[in-house]
Design an enzyme around this catalytic site. Structure first.
Site, PDB file in Angstrom:
ATOM      1  N   ILE A 168      -7.958  14.147  -0.734  1.00 13.73           N
ATOM      2  CA  ILE A 168      -7.901  15.584  -1.006  1.00 13.73           C
ATOM      3  C   ILE A 168      -7.890  15.791  -2.520  1.00 13.73           C
ATOM      4  O   ILE A 168      -6.850  16.087  -3.122  1.00 13.73           O
ATOM      5  CB  ILE A 168      -6.647  16.229  -0.362  1.00 13.73           C
ATOM      6  CG1 ILE A 168      -6.536  15.854   1.120  1.00 13.73           C
ATOM      7  CG2 ILE A 168      -6.695  17.749  -0.510  1.00 13.73           C
ATOM      8  CD1 ILE A 168      -5.295  16.396   1.805  1.00 13.73           C
ATOM      9  N   PRO A 169      -9.038  15.610  -3.186  1.00 19.01           N
ATOM     10  CA  PRO A 169      -9.080  15.853  -4.628  1.00 19.01           C
ATOM     11  C   PRO A 169      -8.758  17.319  -4.930  1.00 19.01           C
ATOM     12  O   PRO A 169      -9.231  18.217  -4.217  1.00 19.01           O
ATOM     13  CB  PRO A 169     -10.532  15.525  -5.005  1.00 19.01           C
ATOM     14  CG  PRO A 169     -11.072  14.746  -3.850  1.00 19.01           C
ATOM     15  CD  PRO A 169     -10.350  15.232  -2.648  1.00 19.01           C
ATOM     16  N   HIS A 170      -7.970  17.552  -5.956  1.00 13.55           N
ATOM     17  CA  HIS A 170      -7.646  18.922  -6.320  1.00 13.55           C
ATOM     18  C   HIS A 170      -7.184  18.986  -7.760  1.00 13.55           C
ATOM     19  O   HIS A 170      -6.968  17.970  -8.409  1.00 13.55           O
ATOM     20  CB  HIS A 170      -6.569  19.496  -5.386  1.00 13.55           C
ATOM     21  CG  HIS A 170      -5.307  18.682  -5.330  1.00 13.55           C
ATOM     22  ND1 HIS A 170      -5.164  17.610  -4.476  1.00 13.55           N
ATOM     23  CD2 HIS A 170      -4.150  18.764  -6.029  1.00 13.55           C
ATOM     24  CE1 HIS A 170      -3.956  17.082  -4.647  1.00 13.55           C
ATOM     25  NE2 HIS A 170      -3.328  17.765  -5.591  1.00 13.55           N
ATOM     26  N   MET A 171      -7.030  20.183  -8.265  1.00 11.64           N
ATOM     27  CA  MET A 171      -6.659  20.401  -9.650  1.00 11.64           C
ATOM     28  C   MET A 171      -5.148  20.339  -9.789  1.00 11.64           C
ATOM     29  O   MET A 171      -4.435  20.955  -9.007  1.00 11.64           O
ATOM     30  CB  MET A 171      -7.152  21.772 -10.142  1.00 11.64           C
ATOM     31  CG  MET A 171      -8.540  22.146  -9.660  1.00 11.64           C
ATOM     32  SD  MET A 171      -9.807  20.945 -10.091  1.00 11.64           S
ATOM     33  CE  MET A 171     -11.123  21.422  -8.977  1.00 11.64           C
ATOM     34  N   ARG A 181      -6.203  14.353 -12.406  1.00 11.65           N
ATOM     35  CA  ARG A 181      -5.284  14.365 -11.246  1.00 11.65           C
ATOM     36  C   ARG A 181      -5.262  13.008 -10.573  1.00 11.65           C
ATOM     37  O   ARG A 181      -4.193  12.508 -10.177  1.00 11.65           O
ATOM     38  CB  ARG A 181      -5.706  15.453 -10.253  1.00 11.65           C
ATOM     39  CG  ARG A 181      -4.924  15.450  -8.944  1.00 11.65           C
ATOM     40  CD  ARG A 181      -3.434  15.629  -9.168  1.00 11.65           C
ATOM     41  NE  ARG A 181      -2.689  15.506  -7.932  1.00 11.65           N
ATOM     42  CZ  ARG A 181      -2.299  14.370  -7.385  1.00 11.65           C
ATOM     43  NH1 ARG A 181      -2.616  13.217  -7.962  1.00 11.65           N
ATOM     44  NH2 ARG A 181      -1.593  14.362  -6.266  1.00 11.65           N
TER      45      ARG A 181
END
Length: 225
Positions: A134-137, A120
């Site tokens: 905001i790390p996310h999948m 991502r």
């Protein structure tokens, strides 16, 4: 659902020329179809939420699900936890240490989760400025987790995430969700809360989990839940 540039522009309350510019220069995901740009609605919502761009409510039409699917920010933070002084000298090390703190099912491979987060980041930094990321999948359903969570990690030392404002990141809000709908719901709520001065003030203080939780709860009360 695929949108043309005119439909995307209307949902973002802008003009087609701006949408095309965002596709070319701001990494708004789009695919050429029969010579015209097409934008996936999920991609549009995620991209706009990441950047704090307001979207017309009708963009979410048809995305409601059964009651209870969408947790509050407070409950998601309670599930994910708030962690102070997380070590990491670079993005890779910081994210690896963050993954170790996520409430993942025991059968899930942490290295796989790390690779998903890095994939991502390769599409464009999840840093939103002012030391926050905001790390996310990219595809939440890949993880097959039972519930949504937000894990807040306060890094011991700021790390370069390639933020547009040039500031290193010290706060990582990592989202894990079982469905795209739940993911977008939490991402939108979190983006709103991070624009609120009450949460910003709580983040400025030395790592204060109780103060952060109180600020989030107050913001949610002002929104009606």
């Amino acid at each position: 659902m695929l949108l043309n540039t005119a439909e995307a522009a209307r949902l973002l309350s802008t003009d087609e020329k701006t949408v095309v510019r965002w596709v070319r220069k701001e990494r708004l995901p789009a695919t050429p179809v029969d010579g015209e740009l097409r934008i996936n609605r999920i991609d549009l919502l995620e991209w706009a939420t990441d950047r704090g761009i307001k979207v017309l409510p009708e963009a979410y039409a048809g995305m409601e699900d059964e009651p209870g699917l969408f947790p509050s920010l407070s409950s998601a933070l309670e599930t994910g936890g708030i962690h102070c002084g997380v070590p990491g000298d670079d993005k890779l090390t910081a994210l690896r240490n963050v993954v170790a703190l996520l409430p993942l099912p025991p059968q899930m491979d942490p290295d796989f989760v790390l690779q998903v987060l890095l994939a991502r980041e390769a599409l464009g930094t999840t840093a939103i400025g002012d030391g926050i990321a905001i790390p996310h999948m990219r595809n939440p359903i890949l993880l097959q987790v039972p519930a949504s969570s937000i894990t807040l990690c306060h890094l011991a030392s700021p790390v370069d995430f390639g933020a547009l404002d040039g500031k290193p990141v010290q706060f990582l809000f990592t989202l894990v969700s079982p469905t795209v709908k739940a993911h977008l719901h939490l991402l939108s709520r979190l983006a709103h809360a991070l624009r609120d001065p009450r949460l910003r003030e709580a983040l400025k203080r030395p790592c204060d989990p109780a103060g952060i939780r109180a600020a989030v709860a107050e913001i949610e009360r002002s929104l009606g839940g």
